[in-house]
Design an enzyme around this catalytic site. Structure first.
Site, PDB file in Angstrom:
ATOM      1  N   TRP A 257       0.823  -1.219   0.000  1.00 26.52           N
ATOM      2  CA  TRP A 257       0.000   0.000   0.000  1.00 26.52           C
ATOM      3  C   TRP A 257       0.849   1.257   0.000  1.00 26.52           C
ATOM      4  CZ3 TRP A 257      -4.299  -1.314  -1.878  1.00 26.52           C
ATOM      5  CH2 TRP A 257      -4.910  -2.525  -1.537  1.00 26.52           C
TER       6      TRP A 257
ATOM      7  N   ASP B 288      -1.783   6.360   6.470  1.00 26.25           N
ATOM      8  CA  ASP B 288      -2.812   5.447   5.976  1.00 26.25           C
ATOM      9  C   ASP B 288      -3.081   4.459   7.111  1.00 26.25           C
ATOM     10  OD1 ASP B 288      -4.319   3.463   4.829  1.00 26.25           O
ATOM     11  OD2 ASP B 288      -2.945   3.055   3.159  1.00 26.25           O
TER      12      ASP B 288
ATOM     13  N   LYS C 219     -12.144  -2.290   6.607  1.00 27.74           N
ATOM     14  CA  LYS C 219     -11.367  -3.182   7.458  1.00 27.74           C
ATOM     15  C   LYS C 219     -11.865  -3.119   8.903  1.00 27.74           C
ATOM     16  CE  LYS C 219      -8.402  -3.524   3.895  1.00 27.74           C
ATOM     17  NZ  LYS C 219      -7.768  -2.588   2.970  1.00 27.74           N
TER      18      LYS C 219
END
Ligand SMILES: *Cc1c(COP(=O)(O)O)cnc(C)c1O
Length: 362
Positions: free
Chosen positions: A104, A173, A197
């Site tokens: 990511w 993030d 999530k």
């Protein structure tokens, strides 16, 4: 189990608290006495205002955010934030520092580079297949922000403590560990998290942004890609993903009122991950892939002695009502994602199964 539900270890979209899903089900046809479903009411109505305002308030309370922070609900996932952050907050002629810790963060770096922004990759754990967090980082004093990925969902690593950036705003993030542990928000200029999530369903990304970061935004951005469009309208410039925001509100209410806050869920999360890693470490059969000081409390990644045994493990687990244990397609192996909604009962079911499987196949 109730409704024939399984123990769900999916990485995302992931398990939600059962009580939240039941409340959604109960209220689905007639929301708050409106005679309509939440999916049928206007996002400009007082009824929806109460939902979004409550979600914002609870976020501020749970994370202890002061008045300088805005809580926004945007579309485009965490992936759009990889581009929106540098577009909005990295002015031409300035530079930012990025720490590369997995898939990511690599994508975040790529988007900044596509935009032609000036960024420095100040640390990376690529040399060891992203199995650790590079805690010792030297940042550039003149950088506008430092970008990190707080939890690496695929590689199973997590910053156990955040770096000291000496006043440079951190942009994080936190898609896979927001609301999972206590931290001091003050060093953070922006926190973003895809909801699917740890805080809700897919379709919405939570963005927490501080006033000083809003001042960096250039005028010549498309309206929908500008943070101020949403900070000036309580995320209601256009039609928001109202159903997803509603479920976030319920998850945050559950976190505050049923669990008792972030310190409580953090203790539970530590106990959950502790038992799972202990089971992995107890013999030579299972091997954790992340370095000890970098192990994620949210995504526990591990290997078995062979790929054949891994396939058998995942297949038999599924038969036993334990789902979602396959590692990300890019890395293989096994992964148990144990976000806030996964309880101790689920962890015990998994560790019992693991011990049993080891006895039979070890
Ligand atoms: C899942 C994930 C993303 C991507 O989120 P989308 O909402 O699918 O764009 C980004 N960062 C992290 C850490 C993730 O876990």
């Amino acid at each position: 189990m109730k409704y024939n539900r399984i123990y769900n270890f999916n990485a995302g979209p992931a398990a939600l608290p059962l009580s939240v899903l039941e409340e959604v089900k109960e209220s689905f046809l007639n929301f708050a006495g409106s005679g309509m479903s939440i999916t049928e009411i206007s996002h400009r109505s007082k009824t929806f205002d109460e939902v979004i305002n409550d979600a914002v308030l609870r976020t501020k309370r749970l994370l202890k955010l002061d008045d300088r922070y805005h809580v926004l609900f945007l579309q485009g996932g965490a992936s759009l934030q990889f581009a929106m952050v540098p577009m909005n907050c990295l002015p031409d002629g300035k530079s930012a520092d990025y720490v590369e810790t997995g898939t990511w963060s690599t994508k975040a770096i790529k988007e900044a580079q596509i935009l032609g922004k000036n960024i420095n990759i100040v640390a990376s754990s690529k040399d060891k297949n992203f199995s650790y967090i590079p805690y010792d980082v030297k940042f550039n004093n003149e950088s506008t922000y430092v970008h990190i990925t707080s939890n690496n969902t695929i590689k199973g690593t997590q910053w156990a403590r955040f770096p000291d950036t000496k006043g440079i705003p951190i942009v994080a993030d936190m898609s896979s560990d927001i609301m999972s542990r206590v931290f001091d928000p003050k060093p953070f200029g922006i926190i973003y998290a895809g909801a699917q999530k740890n805080i809700g369903p897919a379709g919405v990304c939570m963005v927490i942004i501080r006033e000083d970061m809003l001042k960096l935004i250039p005028d010549n951005l498309p309206t929908m890609l500008k943070y101020t469009t949403f900070s000036n309208s309580n995320s209601l410039y256009n039609t928001p993903p109202s159903f997803s925001i509603y479920i976030i509100q319920l998850v945050l209410k559950w976190l505050e009122e049923t669990i008792g806050g972030i310190d409580k869920i953090e203790a539970i999360n530590k106990e959950k991950a502790g038992l799972l890693y202990q089971t992995i470490d107890s013999g030579d059969f299972y091997k954790a892939t992340a370095k000890q000081d970098s192990r994620s409390l949210m995504n526990v990644t591990f290997r078995l002695p062979s790929e054949e045994l891994e396939a058998k493990f995942i297949q038999e687990a599924t038969k036993n009502g334990l789902g979602g244990l396959k590692g990300h397609r890019s890395v293989g192996g096994c992964r148990a994602s144990i976000y806030n909604a996964t309880n101790m009962e689920g962890i015990r079911a998994l560790t019992d199964f693991m011990k049993n499987f080891e006895q039979k196949n070890g």
